[in-house]
Design a protein around this motif. Structure first.
Motif, mmCIF file in Angstrom:
data_model
loop_
_atom_site.group_PDB
_atom_site.id
_atom_site.type_symbol
_atom_site.label_atom_id
_atom_site.label_comp_id
_atom_site.label_asym_id
_atom_site.label_seq_id
_atom_site.Cartn_x
_atom_site.Cartn_y
_atom_site.Cartn_z
ATOM 1 N N ARG B 67 6.091 -8.818 -2.999
ATOM 2 C CA ARG B 67 5.015 -8.002 -2.442
ATOM 3 C C ARG B 67 5.190 -7.922 -0.933
ATOM 4 N N CYS B 69 3.606 -6.169 2.947
ATOM 5 C CA CYS B 69 2.452 -5.615 3.649
ATOM 6 C C CYS B 69 2.988 -4.644 4.694
ATOM 7 N N CYS B 70 2.474 -3.418 4.693
ATOM 8 C CA CYS B 70 2.929 -2.408 5.650
ATOM 9 C C CYS B 70 2.406 -2.765 7.037
ATOM 10 N N ALA B 75 -1.345 -1.545 4.183
ATOM 11 C CA ALA B 75 -1.391 -1.463 2.718
ATOM 12 C C ALA B 75 -0.442 -2.495 2.096
ATOM 13 N N GLU B 76 -0.808 -2.967 0.921
ATOM 14 C CA GLU B 76 0.070 -3.887 0.194
ATOM 15 C C GLU B 76 0.859 -3.109 -0.835
ATOM 16 N N ILE B 77 2.157 -3.358 -0.893
ATOM 17 C CA ILE B 77 2.983 -2.637 -1.870
ATOM 18 C C ILE B 77 3.863 -3.614 -2.637
ATOM 19 N N CYS B 86 6.414 2.372 2.561
ATOM 20 C CA CYS B 86 4.989 2.503 2.236
ATOM 21 C C CYS B 86 4.653 3.973 2.003
ATOM 22 N N GLU B 87 3.555 4.230 1.323
ATOM 23 C CA GLU B 87 3.119 5.621 1.100
ATOM 24 C C GLU B 87 2.849 6.345 2.407
ATOM 25 N N ILE B 93 7.981 -3.117 6.700
ATOM 26 C CA ILE B 93 7.256 -3.836 5.669
ATOM 27 C C ILE B 93 7.517 -5.323 5.846
#
Lengths: 280, 109
Positions: B67, B69-70, B75-77, B86-87, B93
């Motif tokens: 996992r 984090c951006c 956001a978490e991805i 990230c989106e 990241i």
């Protein structure tokens, strides 16, 4: 040979000082810890508690980081470097990317300007150390035997022999391997990943752990570009996909093209590793 | 094949904690982004544990998903590689899980 792990005398890491020609084994307790306890389990279970445990087992929480020991020793190396204002660079690449040639050129070109010494890492032979020594730089050679990477304790042992001067640069040429050295912190200031244009543009994607762990990437052998179908822009895009903060140099250690930017980076960082706090 | 050295470390650490007790089970946590292959560790474990208190011990491996984090939008991805996008478009990241390489617990007799 040990049938437990396949290790043997010849497989233990060694340290060679080409100046004295002396080679010493670097085998430590780490290598043979399991042997000491070989038959510790053939014990006695006397009391009721032990009989109970013998049937059901007792769970013991460990939460132990497998690489903790290496990380601890790496931090010790890091502190040692900081105290002496030594910029330690861990040079990693696949075999044949040109690490030693780049070192030879850098040591020769900057000899009058920067103090530099070298730790060479290879599975076998002191050939690279001899090449480095020919430039006039101080060097020691670690031979890892069957090991595929350098570890922090090997570097610590090498530093005792090498004794790099204060306010200098230490180049650590890791074993040619784009996988394992990414996991083993040596206490370096920066990991420098070297890639040559005779490899594929997609190498950063195929070996993402290494290119993610590195802060600097050197694209070497660019003098060969006219003879190859290698897309530099694509390679850099792939590298940035894995690590957007990578500092990238494109150069040729043979022709000298692009070396100025690399040398400027070294000059900037050797003075920047520790602020000068000595009173005037 | 750094898994051989790593498995040797695992056996050494557990042996140290086990003292004179035999080990019935060892539980490891290996993150998907740790660059360590659980199957290779399993393979090496049989070899490395021979003639130690861990011989014949059951090896349990818990694989932790990656996992990140951006660093731009927070956001978490999910990550299946040590990098991602990230989106929001950022490739900055920070990995927040998946790099674990830990001995969780052992069961001893």
């Amino acid at each position: 040979m040990c049938t437990s792990c396949g290790c043997s005398e010849g497989a233990l890491p060694t340290l060679t000082d080409p100046e004295t020609g002396e080679t010493v084994a670097m085998g430590t307790a780490r290598d043979h810890l399991h042997h000491d306890h070989a038959h510790a389990h053939a014990g006695h279970r006397g009391n009721a508690q032990q009989v109970h445990a013998a049937v059901h087992g007792t769970t013991v929480t460990l939460e132990a980081d497998v690489l903790a020991k290496n990380n601890r020793l790496a931090e010790r190396n890091r502190g040692w470097f900081e105290d002496r204002n030594i910029l330690a660079l861990n040079l990693v690449s696949s075999p044949g990317a040109g690490k030693t040639t780049l070192l030879e050129r850098t040591l020769t070109d900057l000899a009058s300007e920067l103090r530099m010494s070298v730790v060479e890492g290879d599975q076998a032979t002191a050939r690279d150390a001899e090449r480095i020594r020919a430039t006039g730089a101080r060097v020691v050679q670690i031979n890892t035997g069957t090991g595929c990477h350098l570890e922090a304790d090997m570097l610590a042992r090498a530093l005792r022999t090498l004794d790099p001067p204060m306010n200098s640069i230490l180049m650590i040429e890791n074993v040619g391997n784009l996988v394992c050295p990414a996991l083993f912190d040596l206490g370096e200031h920066t990991k420098v990943a070297i890639l040559s244009v005779t490899e594929g543009e997609d190498k950063p994607l195929k070996y993402p752990h290494m290119f993610h762990a590195a802060q600097v990437m050197i694209l070497n052998k660019i003098d060969l570009l006219p003879h190859l179908r290698f897309d530099v822009a694509q390679c850099i895009e792939n590298a940035r996909k894995v690590n957007p903060d990578l500092h990238i140099f494109c150069l040729s250690a043979i022709t000298g093209q692009g070396l100025t930017a690399w040398y400027d980076w070294l000059r900037k960082h050797v003075s920047g590793t520790k602020p000068d706090t000595t009173p005037p | 094949m750094h898994e051989l050295g790593i498995t040797r470390n695992i056996v050494a650490i557990v042996t140290e904690h086990a003292g004179d007790r035999r080990v019935k089970r060892v539980a490891l946590e290996i993150g998907k982004l740790s660059a360590v292959m659980p199957d290779a560790v399993r393979f090496c474990f049989d070899v490395c544990s021979k003639d130690t208190p861990l011989e014949d011990a059951e090896l349990e491996i818990l694989e932790t998903p990656g996992r990140g984090c951006c660093l731009e939008c927070g956001a978490e991805i999910a990550l299946d590689q040590p990098f991602g996008r990230c989106e929001c478009g950022s490739a900055r990241i920070e990995c927040i899980s998946g790099k674990e390489l830990r001995i969780k617990e052992m069961e001893v007799y």
